[in-house]
Motif scaffolding. Sequence first.
Motif, PDB file in Angstrom:
ATOM      1  N   GLU A   1     102.307 -39.154   6.308  1.00 17.52           N
ATOM      2  CA  GLU A   1     102.191 -40.600   6.085  1.00 17.52           C
ATOM      3  C   GLU A   1     102.436 -41.378   7.381  1.00 17.52           C
ATOM      4  OE1 GLU A   1     101.049 -43.705   4.710  1.00 17.52           O
ATOM      5  OE2 GLU A   1     103.064 -43.919   5.534  1.00 17.52           O
TER       6      GLU A   1
ATOM      7  N   ARG B   1     101.081 -34.894   1.813  1.00 24.35           N
ATOM      8  CA  ARG B   1     100.647 -36.280   2.023  1.00 24.35           C
ATOM      9  C   ARG B   1     101.803 -37.113   2.571  1.00 24.35           C
ATOM     10  NH1 ARG B   1      99.340 -39.996   3.648  1.00 24.35           N
ATOM     11  NH2 ARG B   1      98.061 -41.758   2.963  1.00 24.35           N
TER      12      ARG B   1
ATOM     13  N   CYS C   1     101.601 -33.540  -2.724  1.00 25.18           N
ATOM     14  CA  CYS C   1     102.415 -34.743  -2.568  1.00 25.18           C
ATOM     15  C   CYS C   1     103.252 -34.640  -1.285  1.00 25.18           C
ATOM     16  CB  CYS C   1     103.293 -34.874  -3.809  1.00 25.18           C
ATOM     17  SG  CYS C   1     104.510 -36.174  -3.774  1.00 25.18           S
TER      18      CYS C   1
ATOM     19  N   ALA D   1     102.226 -41.070  -1.884  1.00 26.75           N
ATOM     20  CA  ALA D   1     102.011 -39.670  -2.248  1.00 26.75           C
ATOM     21  C   ALA D   1     102.112 -39.388  -3.741  1.00 26.75           C
ATOM     22  CB  ALA D   1     103.003 -38.789  -1.487  1.00 26.75           C
TER      23      ALA D   1
END
Lengths: 267, 350
Positions: A206, A202, A199, A146
Amino acid sequence: MSRPREGTGVPLPLVVPAALAVAFLVLPVIGLLVRTPWSSLGEQLTAPGVGEALRLSLVSATAATGASLLLGVPLAWVLARSRIRGRSVLRALVTVPLVLPPVVGGVALFLVLGRQGIVGSWLDDAFGITIPFTTTAVVIAETFVAMPFLVISVEGALRAADARFEDVAATLGADRWTTFRTVTLPLVAPGIAAGAVLCWARALGEFGATITFAGNFPGTTQTMPLAVYLALQRDPEAAVVLSLVLLGVSLATLLLLRDRWLRGAAS
Amino acid sequence: MSLSARVRVQRGMLHVELDLEVADGEVLAVLGPNGAGKSTLLRVLAGLLPPDDGRVTVDGNPWDDVPAGTRLPPHRRALGMVFQDALLFPHLSVTDNVGYGLRTRGVPRAGRRAAAAAWLDRVGLGDLGDRRPAQLSGGQAQRAALARALVGDPALLLLDEPLSALDARTRLTVRAELRRHLAAFRGSTVLVTHDPVDAMALADRVVVVEGGRVVQEGAPAEVARHPRTDYVARLVGLSLLPGTGEGTTVRLDDGGVVAVAEEVRGPVFAAVRPESVALYRSRPDGSPRNVWRLRLTGATPHGATVRCDLGGEVPLVGDVTATAFAELGLVPGDEVWAAVKASEVSVYER
């Protein structure tokens, strides 16, 4: 060149693909909502493991965002402002995790930080620290995947910011560190916030690097995406519910933060 | 003693080679066209751009000394700088902007606020300290920027086109105020501008810079009266005619002869003011000794007069009243007779 038609002002060859794109992006989400077992929703949500996975996801995504801010903002400054050599090479290296399949990233992390890895074996020998298959590994995997989003976004904000303000600060007695703290950071704060949200989102989603490097242990490394995937094999209804939770969290965060920026920018 | 600078720096195609001395309390205007190296000079003086060679000394302290390898970073120089756009920090209040230079020097918050408030009073913004820069007008922002530059009591004040972003009316009032503040300022001031009015109104001395070099230097009135380059002549509205004095006539370098009132010898400039030029459709009879057949190349209205660009053996700029211009019925390309009295031509050595 023909003028766009009156009314919408969008030419037909663009309208059709654009409408298809919207349908493509929105339909799966609607499908999710349609298939949600609303009657057993409460029961599913309180099932063991759901709360745990959600908590772990939020904590690790937030920790990964914190780590990315701490390391990524200085890196973005170096890329945007410094005059060091090989800056373009550095930028290319930084963006590798963006194009690297996350599973490959997980394998790479394992090779470096695993028990037999270059850094991992040393950590194990010297301090007795083992990283793989721990919550720390989750955070590391998410940060790896990220952080580039944050770096790219902050670097863009820094490039767009007027560097003459930094000249002004220098003529007023500010050294470069003071300038960075008191002028540069506040000027690019909106860019940093945007990068941090990207970020965080993301990191929250994940999957590949996490399952490869951290494994799938309920309570320590099983984040929501992993739980969703597992549930889909066993109990599709549960998977739908977990997906709905993840969707809700993402949307809520986005709306909340966007609201805050808009107010900040208006004042 | 104050500022003494010898600056050599290469910026792309431009080689800047400037030597300057500015006394305490003196205001030096650096006048020149865009790309002449004026802003480059200021960036070197501020320490934002390292010179290739040279020395910059302020009050005896070396700020830059390339041969000796000395270089003081910008934040260690006792200077204040005002940019063309005020460049107030958008995230700070006006008071915090003005106090910024004290904050970097470790002055506690209460002291900064008091000093900033005093300076805001001096520049007439006493009640606007809590505003954000975006809420100020252009003139107010530029006043705040001046207060911010002066609050730390700098030894050197650098003004980079401080008035050129303002509208005409605001410029007039801010210029008058700036003049007052500069008179009270004890350090040296370098003012960069391409507006001769700024230079005349604010400076004790003017250097004209073209292509990175000084082409003329002197008191503002002297420079305005006796320009030595086309650039300055155009700025102050004079037609500059280089030639050679031969008694009471000047033979121009580009051909053509100009009669003058006094006896002159050797290389000289003849300068003609636009209002001294009279235009006629047919050759005028009578006294004027200077009559040339020229061609009208351009005409621009300027209030009640029309500024006429005239080409030919004696290129001139002439002002005629709008009524006279209409009566002459001239359009660009027309031939016209131009007359100038010999006593109206000023001559000075080259």
